[in-house]
Design a protein around this motif. Structure first.
Motif, PDB file in Angstrom:
ATOM      1  N   HIS A   1       4.268  72.365   7.994  1.00  0.00           N
ATOM      2  CA  HIS A   1       3.936  71.032   7.466  1.00  0.00           C
ATOM      3  C   HIS A   1       4.259  70.020   8.545  1.00  0.00           C
ATOM      4  O   HIS A   1       5.234  69.275   8.455  1.00  0.00           O
ATOM      5  CB  HIS A   1       4.745  70.742   6.185  1.00  0.00           C
ATOM      6  CG  HIS A   1       4.576  71.804   5.143  1.00  0.00           C
ATOM      7  ND1 HIS A   1       5.373  72.914   5.075  1.00  0.00           N
ATOM      8  CD2 HIS A   1       3.665  71.943   4.153  1.00  0.00           C
ATOM      9  CE1 HIS A   1       4.981  73.688   4.073  1.00  0.00           C
ATOM     10  NE2 HIS A   1       3.938  73.130   3.502  1.00  0.00           N
ATOM     11  N   PRO A   2       3.438  69.994   9.598  1.00  0.00           N
ATOM     12  CA  PRO A   2       3.854  69.301  10.831  1.00  0.00           C
ATOM     13  C   PRO A   2       3.731  67.780  10.826  1.00  0.00           C
ATOM     14  O   PRO A   2       4.124  67.169  11.809  1.00  0.00           O
ATOM     15  CB  PRO A   2       2.952  69.913  11.904  1.00  0.00           C
ATOM     16  CG  PRO A   2       1.745  70.396  11.181  1.00  0.00           C
ATOM     17  CD  PRO A   2       2.168  70.723   9.786  1.00  0.00           C
ATOM     18  N   THR A   3       3.208  67.149   9.779  1.00  0.00           N
ATOM     19  CA  THR A   3       3.206  65.679   9.786  1.00  0.00           C
ATOM     20  C   THR A   3       4.222  65.177   8.764  1.00  0.00           C
ATOM     21  O   THR A   3       4.619  65.902   7.853  1.00  0.00           O
ATOM     22  CB  THR A   3       1.827  65.086   9.419  1.00  0.00           C
ATOM     23  OG1 THR A   3       1.573  65.360   8.033  1.00  0.00           O
ATOM     24  CG2 THR A   3       0.708  65.687  10.256  1.00  0.00           C
ATOM     25  N   VAL A   4       4.627  63.925   8.912  1.00  0.00           N
ATOM     26  CA  VAL A   4       5.585  63.326   7.979  1.00  0.00           C
ATOM     27  C   VAL A   4       5.024  63.392   6.557  1.00  0.00           C
ATOM     28  O   VAL A   4       5.717  63.753   5.610  1.00  0.00           O
ATOM     29  CB  VAL A   4       5.901  61.866   8.392  1.00  0.00           C
ATOM     30  CG1 VAL A   4       6.610  61.124   7.260  1.00  0.00           C
ATOM     31  CG2 VAL A   4       6.764  61.860   9.649  1.00  0.00           C
ATOM     32  N   ALA A   5       3.712  63.072   6.411  1.00  0.00           N
ATOM     33  CA  ALA A   5       3.111  63.060   5.074  1.00  0.00           C
ATOM     34  C   ALA A   5       3.168  64.456   4.441  1.00  0.00           C
ATOM     35  O   ALA A   5       3.563  64.609   3.280  1.00  0.00           O
ATOM     36  CB  ALA A   5       1.670  62.558   5.153  1.00  0.00           C
ATOM     37  N   GLU A   6       2.801  65.483   5.212  1.00  0.00           N
ATOM     38  CA  GLU A   6       2.802  66.842   4.665  1.00  0.00           C
ATOM     39  C   GLU A   6       4.215  67.327   4.374  1.00  0.00           C
ATOM     40  O   GLU A   6       4.472  67.963   3.348  1.00  0.00           O
ATOM     41  CB  GLU A   6       2.134  67.812   5.654  1.00  0.00           C
ATOM     42  CG  GLU A   6       0.645  67.616   5.781  1.00  0.00           C
ATOM     43  CD  GLU A   6       0.071  68.444   6.935  1.00  0.00           C
ATOM     44  OE1 GLU A   6       0.550  69.569   7.169  1.00  0.00           O
ATOM     45  OE2 GLU A   6      -0.842  67.944   7.606  1.00  0.00           O
ATOM     46  N   LEU A   7       5.116  67.028   5.303  1.00  0.00           N
ATOM     47  CA  LEU A   7       6.488  67.494   5.125  1.00  0.00           C
ATOM     48  C   LEU A   7       7.113  66.799   3.906  1.00  0.00           C
ATOM     49  O   LEU A   7       7.815  67.434   3.109  1.00  0.00           O
ATOM     50  CB  LEU A   7       7.300  67.204   6.393  1.00  0.00           C
ATOM     51  CG  LEU A   7       8.676  67.863   6.472  1.00  0.00           C
ATOM     52  CD1 LEU A   7       8.575  69.377   6.380  1.00  0.00           C
ATOM     53  CD2 LEU A   7       9.368  67.483   7.789  1.00  0.00           C
ATOM     54  N   ASP A   8       6.817  65.519   3.753  1.00  0.00           N
ATOM     55  CA  ASP A   8       7.321  64.750   2.618  1.00  0.00           C
ATOM     56  C   ASP A   8       6.854  65.390   1.304  1.00  0.00           C
ATOM     57  O   ASP A   8       7.644  65.618   0.382  1.00  0.00           O
ATOM     58  CB  ASP A   8       6.789  63.309   2.744  1.00  0.00           C
ATOM     59  CG  ASP A   8       7.291  62.425   1.603  1.00  0.00           C
ATOM     60  OD1 ASP A   8       8.446  62.629   1.183  1.00  0.00           O
ATOM     61  OD2 ASP A   8       6.536  61.555   1.148  1.00  0.00           O
ATOM     62  N   ARG A   9       5.558  65.740   1.257  1.00  0.00           N
ATOM     63  CA  ARG A   9       5.005  66.367   0.054  1.00  0.00           C
ATOM     64  C   ARG A   9       5.707  67.715  -0.198  1.00  0.00           C
ATOM     65  O   ARG A   9       6.081  68.038  -1.311  1.00  0.00           O
ATOM     66  CB  ARG A   9       3.494  66.571   0.235  1.00  0.00           C
ATOM     67  CG  ARG A   9       2.730  66.664  -1.065  1.00  0.00           C
ATOM     68  CD  ARG A   9       1.225  66.712  -0.794  1.00  0.00           C
ATOM     69  NE  ARG A   9       0.780  65.690   0.151  1.00  0.00           N
ATOM     70  CZ  ARG A   9       0.039  65.937   1.253  1.00  0.00           C
ATOM     71  NH1 ARG A   9      -0.338  67.159   1.538  1.00  0.00           N
ATOM     72  NH2 ARG A   9      -0.324  64.966   2.054  1.00  0.00           N
ATOM     73  N   HIS A  10       5.897  68.456   0.877  1.00  0.00           N
ATOM     74  CA  HIS A  10       6.542  69.765   0.741  1.00  0.00           C
ATOM     75  C   HIS A  10       7.984  69.634   0.239  1.00  0.00           C
ATOM     76  O   HIS A  10       8.425  70.397  -0.622  1.00  0.00           O
ATOM     77  CB  HIS A  10       6.497  70.491   2.081  1.00  0.00           C
ATOM     78  CG  HIS A  10       7.136  71.843   2.046  1.00  0.00           C
ATOM     79  ND1 HIS A  10       6.590  72.892   1.330  1.00  0.00           N
ATOM     80  CD2 HIS A  10       8.277  72.314   2.607  1.00  0.00           C
ATOM     81  CE1 HIS A  10       7.372  73.954   1.453  1.00  0.00           C
ATOM     82  NE2 HIS A  10       8.402  73.643   2.220  1.00  0.00           N
ATOM     83  N   LEU A  11       8.704  68.658   0.786  1.00  0.00           N
ATOM     84  CA  LEU A  11      10.101  68.465   0.358  1.00  0.00           C
ATOM     85  C   LEU A  11      10.145  68.114  -1.131  1.00  0.00           C
ATOM     86  O   LEU A  11      11.021  68.549  -1.861  1.00  0.00           O
ATOM     87  CB  LEU A  11      10.774  67.357   1.182  1.00  0.00           C
ATOM     88  CG  LEU A  11      10.936  67.643   2.676  1.00  0.00           C
ATOM     89  CD1 LEU A  11      11.651  66.480   3.363  1.00  0.00           C
ATOM     90  CD2 LEU A  11      11.713  68.937   2.925  1.00  0.00           C
ATOM     91  N   ARG A  12       9.150  67.319  -1.570  1.00  0.00           N
ATOM     92  CA  ARG A  12       9.073  66.956  -2.977  1.00  0.00           C
ATOM     93  C   ARG A  12       8.910  68.212  -3.834  1.00  0.00           C
ATOM     94  O   ARG A  12       9.572  68.380  -4.857  1.00  0.00           O
ATOM     95  CB  ARG A  12       7.878  66.025  -3.188  1.00  0.00           C
ATOM     96  CG  ARG A  12       8.108  64.916  -4.176  1.00  0.00           C
ATOM     97  CD  ARG A  12       6.979  63.899  -4.102  1.00  0.00           C
ATOM     98  NE  ARG A  12       7.051  63.060  -2.912  1.00  0.00           N
ATOM     99  CZ  ARG A  12       7.861  62.003  -2.814  1.00  0.00           C
ATOM    100  NH1 ARG A  12       8.651  61.670  -3.804  1.00  0.00           N
ATOM    101  NH2 ARG A  12       7.882  61.279  -1.722  1.00  0.00           N
ATOM    102  N   GLU A  13       8.028  69.116  -3.372  1.00  0.00           N
ATOM    103  CA  GLU A  13       7.821  70.374  -4.110  1.00  0.00           C
ATOM    104  C   GLU A  13       9.103  71.203  -4.141  1.00  0.00           C
ATOM    105  O   GLU A  13       9.449  71.798  -5.160  1.00  0.00           O
ATOM    106  CB  GLU A  13       6.695  71.195  -3.466  1.00  0.00           C
ATOM    107  CG  GLU A  13       5.306  70.655  -3.783  1.00  0.00           C
ATOM    108  CD  GLU A  13       4.245  71.164  -2.811  1.00  0.00           C
ATOM    109  OE1 GLU A  13       4.526  72.144  -2.080  1.00  0.00           O
ATOM    110  OE2 GLU A  13       3.153  70.584  -2.782  1.00  0.00           O
TER     111      GLU A  13
END
Lengths: 73, 598
Positions: free
Chosen positions: B572-584
């Motif tokens: 999840h190499p972008t802030v947006a993707e990583l943020d979504r992943h952390l939420r999950e």
């Protein structure tokens, strides 16, 4: 500081190299303007660096002579 | 007790302490007797499949006790081991296998699942029925085998566009193991982290195994600070080697991790004095041993011991040569330089490798006739410039050649240039190492400058092609297209005239949408040394690599209180993707997650 084993082309005196060989068939590139060490007779040269490298690459490789190697000093 | 081979030294140790644990992982522990018997069975199996004296046996396995069995078995069969790095792309592995005349390949289920190079025979020891039925007694040793037989061939970067295999002898390894710096109790339980295709594995494997110690294997795959810290404590590790980059990361994120160990070894690149100080402030009882060496001299050649109280003044010295390392500082006419003067380091003695496997011409230009040794002996020219300072300690003074260190790996930019210049549409390529900024300051990354045949080269595609041919640490993090390479009056690349690189990103950085994204952007920015990071900027395009990913993982854990992994960041190499992943991650039951990741 330049290394005597790398030719830089700037100094004509440093363009010439020798190929030395020891008793177990290991080769050493050697700058032609320096005295050769004991136990390393000249096998080729003076010659251009590329010729020396080419000469060595076509010699039989000593890498299987596993029993004859002397202990390093 | 003088052994003439590694396997003989191991056998002698196995007779002395048969019931002591030799190697363990999270799942398995093998005693000296068990390791000996397993390696004997596999050695018989190798002999049965036609492996002969001084043949190569390739090893491509995950870090596990089976890997140690495989390596020892290759030696017991009279062969030498040829470790393949799991980070190598398949083509590079194939190149190495082809040059070695398609040797037997020992592997495991995980590695075979990722794709293996073609070769004459593949054995998966863990599931191989024939191995299980072999005798557990040691195979008869080859009468011709001696200390000058090859123990292994490890590949390093070569400027000619092909990896160079350094052929190391049993004598060289035994010389390293016998050094007095390993005496005492400090190296009883050694944590093994390095890829076994890396010269440091010589220390991690053979110092414990030939001295009655215990190898604690880290789990396979990417490691992070939390995992290593946990292992050190749980497994009561007494010593470990970490790369200079990882050492710096520990110093920044968790310097107290080493409080229970006796010695931390580090090296492979410039060691930051401030990092040493942070570690020693947090762990005043620890010895930090800064190691210098290279595969050509059977791993470590010199070290500096640093203990508290330590006040950083200058650079960490290279230190003093090990017991059987004959170190010489010579000038351009190969005369010894005076103390305090800069000379190039040449190394003579029993630790010299045989040379570059099947490359006599490369061997002859680096392993040269020794004017100061016994007649007919050689010395290795390291390419490192040094001076002898106070108390006779060696101090680093620069590199004589172009070689650079990336994440602790030796890289010849020329090899990367060769590979790039072979790709379609590329006319010229120049590769240079540049220093990073930010938390990783001092670390280097590679930048490629390419001159295309037609302007408008697809640089993303070129990077992908390079990634298919080179190990990840050799793939430049940034690519720049130029009309022509700037040259000096002598026709050499004019490095100073190359344009500086701005990280590649899509237009202007996209702004953060909430507080957590603001924090994540700031963490990306610090970890990567980039002033402004947008939520859609890719970690990879910004020059991110595994070390920066580890740094991010530590930051996310300490600042956001979320446990995550290096794999999460890379996937999840972008802030947006990583943020979504952390939420999950947070939505799932946290306990279950920790379990699932183990």
């Amino acid at each position: 500081m330049t290394n005597p084993f790398d030719s830089d082309g700037a100094d004509p005196a440093r363009k010439a190299f020798l190929v030395l060989v020891n008793t177990i068939g290991q080769h050493s590139l050697w700058p032609a303007h320096l005295e050769t060490p004991a136990g390393w007779p000249v096998a080729l040269g003076p010659a251009r660096r590329a010729e020396c490298m080419d000469f060595i690459s076509r010699r039989p490789s000593p890498h299987r002579l596993t029993t004859a190697l002397p202990a390093a000093a | 007790m003088v052994s003439t081979s590694i396997q003989e030294g191991f056998a002698a140790q196995a007779r002395r302490t048969p019931d002591a644990v030799a190697v363990s992982s999270d799942e398995v522990a093998l005693t000296y007797r068990e390791l000996d018997e397993r390696a004997n069975r596999l050695a018989h199996r190798l002999l049965r499949s036609g492996v002969g004296p001084q043949d190569p046996v390739a090893v491509l396995m995950e870090r596990s006790p089976d890997t140690v069995v495989a390596i020892l078995a290759a030696l017991k069969a009279g062969a030498f081991y040829l470790p393949l790095h799991s980070a190598y792309p398949l083509e590079r592995m194939q190149q190495i296998m082809d040059r070695a005349s398609s040797p037997v390949l020992l592997t495991d289920r995980v590695m075979s699942g990722r794709g293996l190079p073609r070769t004459s025979r593949v054995i998966v020891p863990a599931t191989d029925a024939a191995t299980g039925s072999m005798p557990s007694s040691a195979p008869a040793p080859d009468p011709a085998a001696g200390p000058d037989s090859l123990a292994y061939v490890i590949h390093t970067s070569g400027s000619t566009g092909e990896p160079k295999g350094v052929a190391v002898t049993h004598r060289g390894v035994l010389g390293l193991v016998a050094d007095s710096c390993w005496d005492g109790e400090g190296h009883r339980r050694v944590l093994s982290l390095a890829p076994y295709a890396f010269g440091v594995s010589t220390y991690e494997l053979w110092v414990p195994l030939l001295r009655g110690g215990h190898i604690v294997l880290a789990p396979p795959g990417d490691l992070d600070v939390r995992t290593v810290r946990g292992l050190i404590a749980r497994e009561r590790v007494t010593a470990l080697h970490v790369t200079a980059g990882l050492f710096r990361l520990f110093a920044q994120e968790a310097p107290e991790s080493f409080a229970t160990v006796r010695e931390v070894l580090t090296g492979g690149d410039v060691i930051a004095p401030t990092a040493v100080r942070r570690v020693l402030d947090a762990c005043p009882g620890v010895v930090v041993r800064a190691m210098y060496g290279s595969t050509e001299v059977s791993s470590f050649a010199a070290y500096a011991e640093i203990t508290a109280p330590y006040e950083p003044t200058a650079a960490i010295p290279v230190g003093r040569p090990m017991d059987t390392i004959d170190a010489r500082l010579l000038d351009e006419r190969l005369r010894p330089v005076a103390d305090g003067e800069v000379g190039e380091l040449y190394i003579a003695g029993e630790r010299l490798a045989r040379g570059y496997h099947d490359r006599p011409e490369l061997t002859a230009e680096r392993f040269v006739a020794d004017p100061y040794g016994a007649p007919g002996t050689r010395m290795y020219r390291t390419g490192d410039l040094m001076r002898r300072g106070p108390q006779g300690l060696l101090e680093f003074a620069g590199r004589a050649g172009d070689q650079v260190k990336i994440r602790g790996y030796r890289v010849e930019p020329g090899e990367v240039e060769h590979v790039l210049a072979r790709q379609p549409g590329v006319v010229h390529a120049a590769v240079v190492a540049v220093r990073q900024e930010g938390d990783g300051a001092g670390e280097k990354r590679l930048v490629a400058y390419v001159v295309p045949a037609v302007p408008g080269l697809d640089l993303t595609r070129l990077k992908a092609e390079a990634a298919g041919l080179l190990p990840d640490y050799m793939v430049p993090t940034a690519f720049v297209e130029l009309d022509a390479l700037p040259l000096t009056a002598n026709g050499k690349l004019d490095r100073a005239a190359l344009p500086a690189v701005a990280p590649q990103r899509a237009a202007a950085p996209a702004p953060a949408r909430d507080e957590r994204q603001v924090l994540l952007c700031a963490m990306f920015s610090r970890a990567l040394g980039i002033p402004a990071v947008g939520v859609d900027d890719s970690f990879f395009d910004l020059g991110g690599e595994s070390l920066q990913a580890m740094r991010l993982v530590s930051r996310i854990e300490s600042e956001l209180g979320v446990e995550t992994t290096v794999g999460d960041v890379l996937n999840h190499p972008t802030v947006a993707e990583l943020d979504r992943h952390l939420r999950e991650l947070e939505l799932t039951a946290p306990k279950e997650l920790t379990e699932a990741r183990r």
